[in-house]
Motif scaffolding. Structure first.
Motif, short mmCIF file in Angstrom:
data_model
loop_
_atom_site.label_atom_id
_atom_site.label_comp_id
_atom_site.label_asym_id
_atom_site.label_seq_id
_atom_site.Cartn_x
_atom_site.Cartn_y
_atom_site.Cartn_z
N MET A 1 0.84 -1.18 0.00
CA MET A 1 0.00 0.00 0.00
C MET A 1 0.89 1.24 0.00
N THR A 2 0.79 2.02 -1.04
CA THR A 2 1.57 3.24 -1.14
C THR A 2 0.64 4.37 -1.56
N THR A 3 1.15 5.59 -1.42
CA THR A 3 0.34 6.72 -1.87
C THR A 3 0.30 6.70 -3.39
N SER A 4 -0.78 7.21 -3.93
CA SER A 4 -0.92 7.22 -5.39
C SER A 4 -0.22 8.43 -5.96
N ASN A 5 -0.11 8.46 -7.25
CA ASN A 5 0.51 9.59 -7.95
C ASN A 5 -0.54 10.53 -8.49
N THR A 6 -1.69 10.60 -7.86
CA THR A 6 -2.77 11.43 -8.38
C THR A 6 -2.67 12.88 -7.92
N GLY A 7 -1.63 13.23 -7.21
CA GLY A 7 -1.46 14.62 -6.80
C GLY A 7 -0.87 14.70 -5.42
N PRO A 8 -0.36 15.89 -5.07
CA PRO A 8 0.23 16.05 -3.74
C PRO A 8 -0.83 15.88 -2.65
N GLY A 9 -0.50 15.08 -1.66
CA GLY A 9 -1.40 14.88 -0.54
C GLY A 9 -2.50 13.87 -0.78
N ALA A 10 -2.64 13.40 -2.02
CA ALA A 10 -3.67 12.41 -2.29
C ALA A 10 -3.23 11.06 -1.71
N ILE A 11 -4.17 10.38 -1.09
CA ILE A 11 -3.86 9.10 -0.47
C ILE A 11 -4.68 8.02 -1.16
N ASP A 12 -4.03 6.95 -1.49
CA ASP A 12 -4.69 5.79 -2.07
C ASP A 12 -5.83 5.38 -1.15
N PRO A 13 -7.01 5.06 -1.67
CA PRO A 13 -8.15 4.69 -0.82
C PRO A 13 -7.85 3.51 0.11
N GLU A 14 -7.06 2.55 -0.36
CA GLU A 14 -6.71 1.42 0.50
C GLU A 14 -5.84 1.87 1.67
N VAL A 15 -4.93 2.79 1.40
CA VAL A 15 -4.07 3.32 2.46
C VAL A 15 -4.92 4.11 3.45
N ARG A 16 -5.83 4.94 2.95
CA ARG A 16 -6.71 5.71 3.82
C ARG A 16 -7.55 4.78 4.69
N GLN A 17 -8.07 3.71 4.13
CA GLN A 17 -8.88 2.77 4.89
C GLN A 17 -8.05 2.10 5.99
N GLU A 18 -6.82 1.71 5.66
CA GLU A 18 -5.95 1.08 6.67
C GLU A 18 -5.57 2.09 7.75
#
Length: 120
Positions: A1-18
């Motif tokens: 689980m890593t942060t996505s590359n969709t923009g600064p501060g954006a968190i991958d939904p799986e990471v956010r859920q964890e």
């Protein structure tokens, strides 16, 4: 689980859920700690009243030393920094002694020994 590359501060939904799951667990542990401390202080208030009734000193340095040694060992076994555990217990002991002193003063002046919450 890593942060996505969709923009600064954006968190991958799986990471956010964890992250939310872990934080919920932390919040539950914090609540349990508060409730356990409340129970501990109820017991120490009873000790304070008993000490006051029998004119015993508010502090018991030999008991405190044994408790610190015991807590340090428990901390080591739990993989918690023993120095942190000792600081935490010293903070609690200081508050308990303060309560016992107030209970003793109230007993001497004939005031009722109220169960004050920790920190008051």
């Amino acid at each position: 689980m890593t942060t996505s590359n969709t923009g600064p501060g954006a968190i991958d939904p799986e990471v956010r859920q964890e992250l939310e799951r872990l934080r919920d667990s932390i919040d539950n542990i914090d609540a349990a700690v508060v409730h356990m401390l409340a129970e501990r202080f109820k017991a120490t208030q009873q000790v304070g009243r008993l000490k006051a009734q029998h004119q015993l000193p508010p502090a018991d340095p030999s008991r405190e030393a044994r408790q610190i040694a015991r807590l340090r060992l428990l901390a080591e076994n739990a993989k918690l920094d023993p120095a942190f555990a000792e600081k935490f217990l010293n903070f609690i002991i200081a508050e308990v002694i303060r309560h016992h002193e107030r209970i003793a003063e109230n007993a001497q002046t004939g005031q009722p020994a109220h169960d004050a919450p920790a920190g008051n």
